[in-house]
Design a protein around this motif. Sequence first.
Motif, mmCIF file in Angstrom:
data_model
loop_
_atom_site.group_PDB
_atom_site.id
_atom_site.type_symbol
_atom_site.label_atom_id
_atom_site.label_comp_id
_atom_site.label_asym_id
_atom_site.label_seq_id
_atom_site.Cartn_x
_atom_site.Cartn_y
_atom_site.Cartn_z
ATOM 1 N N THR A 54 -5.574 6.611 9.739
ATOM 2 C CA THR A 54 -5.746 6.094 8.384
ATOM 3 C C THR A 54 -7.220 5.969 8.032
ATOM 4 N N THR A 61 -9.460 4.684 -2.575
ATOM 5 C CA THR A 61 -8.726 3.652 -1.827
ATOM 6 C C THR A 61 -9.220 2.260 -2.175
ATOM 7 N N ARG A 106 -8.400 1.061 -5.802
ATOM 8 C CA ARG A 106 -7.056 0.494 -6.033
ATOM 9 C C ARG A 106 -7.007 -0.964 -5.613
ATOM 10 N N ILE A 149 -0.113 -3.344 -2.235
ATOM 11 C CA ILE A 149 -0.052 -1.907 -2.507
ATOM 12 C C ILE A 149 0.636 -1.168 -1.360
ATOM 13 N N ALA A 150 0.277 -1.499 -0.119
ATOM 14 C CA ALA A 150 0.877 -0.826 1.034
ATOM 15 C C ALA A 150 2.362 -1.145 1.168
ATOM 16 N N SER A 151 2.724 -2.408 0.929
ATOM 17 C CA SER A 151 4.133 -2.794 1.073
ATOM 18 C C SER A 151 5.001 -2.131 0.015
ATOM 19 N N ARG A 152 4.484 -1.990 -1.197
ATOM 20 C CA ARG A 152 5.257 -1.339 -2.259
ATOM 21 C C ARG A 152 5.503 0.142 -1.945
ATOM 22 N N ARG A 153 4.585 0.738 -1.217
ATOM 23 C CA ARG A 153 4.717 2.150 -0.855
ATOM 24 C C ARG A 153 5.386 2.352 0.494
ATOM 25 N N GLY A 154 5.653 1.258 1.192
ATOM 26 C CA GLY A 154 6.231 1.373 2.524
ATOM 27 C C GLY A 154 5.245 1.864 3.565
ATOM 28 N N GLU A 155 3.948 1.717 3.291
ATOM 29 C CA GLU A 155 2.903 2.210 4.192
ATOM 30 C C GLU A 155 2.402 1.080 5.094
ATOM 31 N N TRP A 156 3.322 0.473 5.808
ATOM 32 C CA TRP A 156 2.992 -0.685 6.635
ATOM 33 C C TRP A 156 1.987 -0.343 7.725
ATOM 34 N N GLN A 213 -0.576 1.285 7.605
ATOM 35 C CA GLN A 213 -1.957 1.316 7.128
ATOM 36 C C GLN A 213 -2.585 -0.080 7.018
#
Length: 249
Positions: A18, A29, A32, A187-194, A196
């Motif tokens: 990442t 990045t 945002r 932002i990461a949780s909404r995208r499922g990018e845990w 990161q």
Amino acid sequence: MDASAYAFSHGVRHTRATLRAWQHAPGATVGRWVAGSAFAAAGLLLAVLIVSSLDGGYQQIIALQPPFAVGDGANVLDVLRSNLLVLALHAMACVAGFIAGSSLPLQAEHHHGLSRWVHEHGGRIAIGFVVCATTFSLSAQAYILGHTLAGVSHFLKVSPAILLLGVLPHAIPELIALFLPLAAWIIASRRGEWEQLLAATFVTVAVAVPVLVVAALIEVYVSPHLFTQLTGIHAPIVRNSEGWLVTVR
């Protein structure tokens, strides 16, 4: 390989990958995160203004200190210490999100019953907890700050909006820096990018710390002068055993 060791190794690999990926477009990045953090900061300041406008004022004793009076190096350290504590708490929420959303699901198959359910749904549990904790924290801050602002405004016969305007030069960068880890978390949780979130913790803290140092210097050495210029008055001072104090009604 042990499940915990595998989860740790998996997290380290994703964190390194990442960080390498973000190096190609760091502005996008961080941009945002700053946008999300600025939105939260604006919401908190607006809530403080609303609370102070609805509050009728009250009797209190306020220490004459920044941002209402010019301070010294000790005041800078006090402000910085308090802000770093808040930043650490927000960063811990980011790390907890990484553990709940990325590491725990990898270990789920090695657990049974309630323990397995917690491991499988750790991300959702983390979201609910952080949302509730953040909402409570922001609500409490808005009430306390608004209540205090109302008292100062009532005594000095100055609009709460004018007083709030005087603290914006340090409050805006300070709040944006403090909310950076939470913005990255959302932002990461909404995208499922845990996976990161651990990298986001390192980057947001690295960005926030120097901003908080500058904001503390502005609060101690600049904001008091702006406060005096905006109000056109100096707060009445009384002396007691604790030092110089302002009596606010």
